[in-house]
Design a protein around this motif. Structure first.
Motif, PDB file in Angstrom:
ATOM      1  N   LEU A  64      80.585  85.940  90.437  1.00 36.31           N
ATOM      2  CA  LEU A  64      81.539  86.275  91.483  1.00 36.31           C
ATOM      3  C   LEU A  64      82.586  85.179  91.607  1.00 36.31           C
ATOM      4  O   LEU A  64      82.264  83.999  91.471  1.00 36.31           O
ATOM      5  CB  LEU A  64      80.822  86.414  92.835  1.00 36.31           C
ATOM      6  CG  LEU A  64      79.748  87.487  92.944  1.00 36.31           C
ATOM      7  CD1 LEU A  64      79.041  87.388  94.290  1.00 36.31           C
ATOM      8  CD2 LEU A  64      80.343  88.871  92.753  1.00 36.31           C
ATOM      9  N   ASP A  65      83.824  85.570  91.910  1.00 37.73           N
ATOM     10  CA  ASP A  65      84.828  84.564  92.229  1.00 37.73           C
ATOM     11  C   ASP A  65      84.844  84.382  93.746  1.00 37.73           C
ATOM     12  O   ASP A  65      84.165  85.109  94.485  1.00 37.73           O
ATOM     13  CB  ASP A  65      86.201  84.926  91.654  1.00 37.73           C
ATOM     14  CG  ASP A  65      86.829  86.179  92.241  1.00 37.73           C
ATOM     15  OD1 ASP A  65      86.453  86.597  93.363  1.00 37.73           O
ATOM     16  OD2 ASP A  65      87.722  86.748  91.585  1.00 37.73           O
ATOM     17  N   ALA A  66      85.616  83.415  94.227  1.00 37.79           N
ATOM     18  CA  ALA A  66      85.610  83.092  95.653  1.00 37.79           C
ATOM     19  C   ALA A  66      86.077  84.275  96.507  1.00 37.79           C
ATOM     20  O   ALA A  66      85.539  84.504  97.599  1.00 37.79           O
ATOM     21  CB  ALA A  66      86.480  81.865  95.916  1.00 37.79           C
ATOM     22  N   SER A  67      87.035  85.042  96.015  1.00 41.38           N
ATOM     23  CA  SER A  67      87.524  86.202  96.776  1.00 41.38           C
ATOM     24  C   SER A  67      86.440  87.264  96.922  1.00 41.38           C
ATOM     25  O   SER A  67      86.296  87.879  97.981  1.00 41.38           O
ATOM     26  CB  SER A  67      88.747  86.823  96.110  1.00 41.38           C
ATOM     27  OG  SER A  67      89.818  85.928  96.147  1.00 41.38           O
ATOM     28  N   GLN A  68      85.684  87.485  95.869  1.00 36.77           N
ATOM     29  CA  GLN A  68      84.590  88.450  95.940  1.00 36.77           C
ATOM     30  C   GLN A  68      83.503  87.968  96.896  1.00 36.77           C
ATOM     31  O   GLN A  68      82.954  88.762  97.664  1.00 36.77           O
ATOM     32  CB  GLN A  68      83.998  88.682  94.542  1.00 36.77           C
ATOM     33  CG  GLN A  68      84.945  89.387  93.600  1.00 36.77           C
ATOM     34  CD  GLN A  68      84.478  89.322  92.168  1.00 36.77           C
ATOM     35  OE1 GLN A  68      84.030  88.281  91.677  1.00 36.77           O
ATOM     36  NE2 GLN A  68      84.575  90.449  91.471  1.00 36.77           N
TER      37      GLN A  68
END
Length: 173
Positions: A64-68
């Motif tokens: 996951l990236d930070a936005s997710q």
């Protein structure tokens, strides 16, 4: 140049050999509460927002990236904000509980996060479909040992990413 605009990263499996008939699936989730327990043992303050972020990280079945992470955490607690996500990710990295990956920069400069799996592994990224496969190898462990011995260097962390084409995409290249 290959376009990867439609590709999504999928944390698919851990392979212990390249004989794909012997792949081992990734654990879908981690025991919820392990990260919280780690924080409690070290006297790190636990807030509702951190609790939501830790739950997302603990139960992630893909990178996951930070936005997710932010979007999923906000489903658990609407008060979670972007700065709290980034501060918590930095804290988790300092505590050695997660790794930050760039996954071949297939989507620009984005960074992805995964909880530590206990053993270093190789990330293989398909440059066409974006599928990420994790590969665990005794030879990789031996290479790290050889680096330590030959270079008199203590390996604390290692990362290896390989870009290429998965079996599904190889036929269409």
């Amino acid at each position: 140049m290959l376009s990867t605009s439609g590709a999504r990263f999928r944390r698919s499996q851990i392979a212990t050999s390249c004989d794909w008939s012997t792949t081992v699936p990734l654990p879908q989730t981690e025991m919820p509460g392990r990260l919280q327990a780690h924080f409690a043992e070290r006297g790190i303050r636990m807030t509702q927002q951190r609790r939501a972020i830790l739950r997302v990280v603990e139960t992630a079945s893909k990178h996951l990236d930070a936005s997710q992470i932010l979007r999923q955490a906000q489903r658990l607690d609407a008060s979670v904000d972007r700065s709290t996500v980034y501060r918590t990710l930095q804290l988790l990295k300092r505590q050695g509980l997660i790794d930050e990956l760039d996954l071949m920069h297939m989507h620009g400069e984005g960074h992805y996060y995964e909880r530590k799996l206990g053993r270093d592994h190789i990330h293989m990224a398909c440059l066409r479909c974006g599928k990420i496969t994790e590969f665990v190898s005794d030879m990789f462990e031996k290479l790290k040992g050889q680096v330590e011995k030959d270079c008199r260097f203590r390996v604390v962390i290692s990362r290896l990413e390989i870009g290429g084409y998965c079996a599904s995409c190889r036929g269409s290249t």
